[in-house]
Design a protein around this motif. Structure first.
Motif, PDB file in Angstrom:
ATOM      1  N   GLU A   1       0.842  -1.193   0.000  1.00  0.00           N
ATOM      2  CA  GLU A   1       0.000   0.000   0.000  1.00  0.00           C
ATOM      3  C   GLU A   1       0.878   1.244   0.000  1.00  0.00           C
ATOM      4  OE1 GLU A   1      -3.937   1.800   2.238  1.00  0.00           O
ATOM      5  OE2 GLU A   1      -3.224  -0.204   2.682  1.00  0.00           O
ATOM      6  N   ILE A   2       0.595   2.180  -0.921  1.00  0.00           N
ATOM      7  CA  ILE A   2       1.375   3.406  -1.008  1.00  0.00           C
ATOM      8  C   ILE A   2       0.450   4.618  -1.119  1.00  0.00           C
ATOM      9  CG2 ILE A   2       3.324   2.227  -2.103  1.00  0.00           C
ATOM     10  CD1 ILE A   2       2.530   3.604  -4.726  1.00  0.00           C
ATOM     11  N   SER A   3       1.009   5.774  -0.819  1.00  0.00           N
ATOM     12  CA  SER A   3       0.304   7.039  -0.957  1.00  0.00           C
ATOM     13  C   SER A   3       1.154   7.930  -1.845  1.00  0.00           C
ATOM     14  CB  SER A   3       0.130   7.671   0.420  1.00  0.00           C
ATOM     15  OG  SER A   3      -0.539   8.901   0.321  1.00  0.00           O
ATOM     16  N   ALA A   4       0.508   8.651  -2.767  1.00  0.00           N
ATOM     17  CA  ALA A   4       1.240   9.530  -3.682  1.00  0.00           C
ATOM     18  C   ALA A   4       0.472  10.834  -3.856  1.00  0.00           C
ATOM     19  CB  ALA A   4       1.429   8.855  -5.032  1.00  0.00           C
ATOM     20  N   THR A   5       1.196  11.915  -4.125  1.00  0.00           N
ATOM     21  CA  THR A   5       0.573  13.222  -4.291  1.00  0.00           C
ATOM     22  C   THR A   5       1.014  13.883  -5.585  1.00  0.00           C
ATOM     23  OG1 THR A   5       2.341  14.326  -3.081  1.00  0.00           O
ATOM     24  CG2 THR A   5       0.427  13.634  -1.803  1.00  0.00           C
ATOM     25  N   SER A   6       0.187  14.828  -6.032  1.00  0.00           N
ATOM     26  CA  SER A   6       0.492  15.633  -7.214  1.00  0.00           C
ATOM     27  C   SER A   6      -0.204  16.983  -7.065  1.00  0.00           C
ATOM     28  CB  SER A   6      -0.016  14.940  -8.482  1.00  0.00           C
ATOM     29  OG  SER A   6       0.043  15.811  -9.590  1.00  0.00           O
ATOM     30  N   SER A   7       0.386  17.994  -7.639  1.00  0.00           N
ATOM     31  CA  SER A   7      -0.270  19.301  -7.647  1.00  0.00           C
ATOM     32  C   SER A   7      -1.131  19.469  -8.889  1.00  0.00           C
ATOM     33  CB  SER A   7       0.786  20.412  -7.587  1.00  0.00           C
ATOM     34  OG  SER A   7       1.653  20.308  -8.699  1.00  0.00           O
TER      35      SER A   7
ATOM     36  N   GLY B   1      -3.656  20.328  -3.958  1.00  0.00           N
ATOM     37  CA  GLY B   1      -2.984  19.052  -4.168  1.00  0.00           C
ATOM     38  C   GLY B   1      -3.965  17.908  -4.278  1.00  0.00           C
ATOM     39  N   TYR B   2      -3.513  16.858  -4.941  1.00  0.00           N
ATOM     40  CA  TYR B   2      -4.312  15.649  -5.134  1.00  0.00           C
ATOM     41  C   TYR B   2      -3.536  14.484  -4.529  1.00  0.00           C
ATOM     42  CZ  TYR B   2      -6.628  18.574  -8.597  1.00  0.00           C
ATOM     43  OH  TYR B   2      -7.300  19.593  -9.217  1.00  0.00           O
ATOM     44  N   ARG B   3      -4.220  13.683  -3.706  1.00  0.00           N
ATOM     45  CA  ARG B   3      -3.570  12.560  -3.038  1.00  0.00           C
ATOM     46  C   ARG B   3      -4.336  11.279  -3.340  1.00  0.00           C
ATOM     47  NH1 ARG B   3      -0.407  13.124   1.359  1.00  0.00           N
ATOM     48  NH2 ARG B   3      -1.327  15.182   1.676  1.00  0.00           N
ATOM     49  N   VAL B   4      -3.607  10.206  -3.619  1.00  0.00           N
ATOM     50  CA  VAL B   4      -4.218   8.895  -3.809  1.00  0.00           C
ATOM     51  C   VAL B   4      -3.561   7.896  -2.872  1.00  0.00           C
ATOM     52  CG1 VAL B   4      -4.860   9.275  -6.226  1.00  0.00           C
ATOM     53  CG2 VAL B   4      -2.656   8.245  -5.705  1.00  0.00           C
ATOM     54  N   ASN B   5      -4.356   7.026  -2.321  1.00  0.00           N
ATOM     55  CA  ASN B   5      -3.860   5.862  -1.597  1.00  0.00           C
ATOM     56  C   ASN B   5      -4.198   4.672  -2.475  1.00  0.00           C
ATOM     57  OD1 ASN B   5      -2.972   7.316   0.623  1.00  0.00           O
ATOM     58  ND2 ASN B   5      -4.946   7.179   1.633  1.00  0.00           N
ATOM     59  N   MET B   6      -3.208   3.840  -2.743  1.00  0.00           N
ATOM     60  CA  MET B   6      -3.446   2.714  -3.633  1.00  0.00           C
ATOM     61  C   MET B   6      -2.672   1.488  -3.191  1.00  0.00           C
ATOM     62  SD  MET B   6      -1.515   3.997  -7.047  1.00  0.00           S
ATOM     63  CE  MET B   6      -0.034   4.956  -6.923  1.00  0.00           C
ATOM     64  N   LYS B   7      -3.146   0.357  -3.656  1.00  0.00           N
ATOM     65  CA  LYS B   7      -2.501  -0.916  -3.393  1.00  0.00           C
ATOM     66  C   LYS B   7      -1.863  -1.376  -4.705  1.00  0.00           C
ATOM     67  CE  LYS B   7      -5.607  -2.069   0.319  1.00  0.00           C
ATOM     68  NZ  LYS B   7      -6.559  -3.021   0.856  1.00  0.00           N
TER      69      LYS B   7
ATOM     70  N   VAL C   1      -8.296  15.513  -1.742  1.00  0.00           N
ATOM     71  CA  VAL C   1      -7.733  16.779  -2.218  1.00  0.00           C
ATOM     72  C   VAL C   1      -7.328  17.630  -1.028  1.00  0.00           C
ATOM     73  CG1 VAL C   1      -8.956  16.846  -4.429  1.00  0.00           C
ATOM     74  CG2 VAL C   1     -10.010  17.876  -2.428  1.00  0.00           C
ATOM     75  N   ASP C   2      -6.260  18.387  -1.207  1.00  0.00           N
ATOM     76  CA  ASP C   2      -5.849  19.384  -0.224  1.00  0.00           C
ATOM     77  C   ASP C   2      -6.411  20.717  -0.691  1.00  0.00           C
ATOM     78  OD1 ASP C   2      -4.311  17.506   1.235  1.00  0.00           O
ATOM     79  OD2 ASP C   2      -2.644  17.777  -0.159  1.00  0.00           O
TER      80      ASP C   2
ATOM     81  N   ALA D   1      -1.013  11.824  -9.881  1.00  0.00           N
ATOM     82  CA  ALA D   1      -0.608  11.241  -8.601  1.00  0.00           C
ATOM     83  C   ALA D   1      -0.438   9.730  -8.731  1.00  0.00           C
ATOM     84  CB  ALA D   1      -1.631  11.576  -7.515  1.00  0.00           C
ATOM     85  N   VAL D   2      -1.353   9.068  -9.446  1.00  0.00           N
ATOM     86  CA  VAL D   2      -1.239   7.625  -9.675  1.00  0.00           C
ATOM     87  C   VAL D   2       0.030   7.334 -10.466  1.00  0.00           C
ATOM     88  CG1 VAL D   2      -2.259   5.632 -10.844  1.00  0.00           C
ATOM     89  CG2 VAL D   2      -3.713   7.176  -9.530  1.00  0.00           C
TER      90      VAL D   2
END
Length: 67
Positions: A8-14, A54-60, A45-46, A20-21
């Motif tokens: 499981e990871i978390s990633a962000t993008s503006s 910002g955009y954040r995703v948590n994914m497996k 979203v932040d 972000a994915v």
């Protein structure tokens, strides 16, 4: 027969959730071999002053183990 593992990871993008994915998978591929897929299970979203910052995703991330 193959065996897979999930991390499981978390990633962000503006820029976007899509970015972000992509950034998360790009980074994960530096340490995980044989990535076969990913499941996005959370989007966030932040916000600052009513604007998305910002955009954040948590994914497996699924990867196949090698011998």
């Amino acid at each position: 027969m193959s065996v897979a593992k999930v991390s499981e990871i978390s990633a962000t993008s503006s820029e976007s959730f899509d970015d972000a994915v992509k950034q998360g998978l790009k980074r994960a591929s530096k340490t995980l071999e044989n990535i076969s897929g990913a499941w996005v299970n959370e989007l966030k979203v932040d916000v600052k002053d009513g604007e998305i910052t910002g955009y954040r995703v948590n994914m497996k991330v699924t990867f196949v183990l090698t011998d």
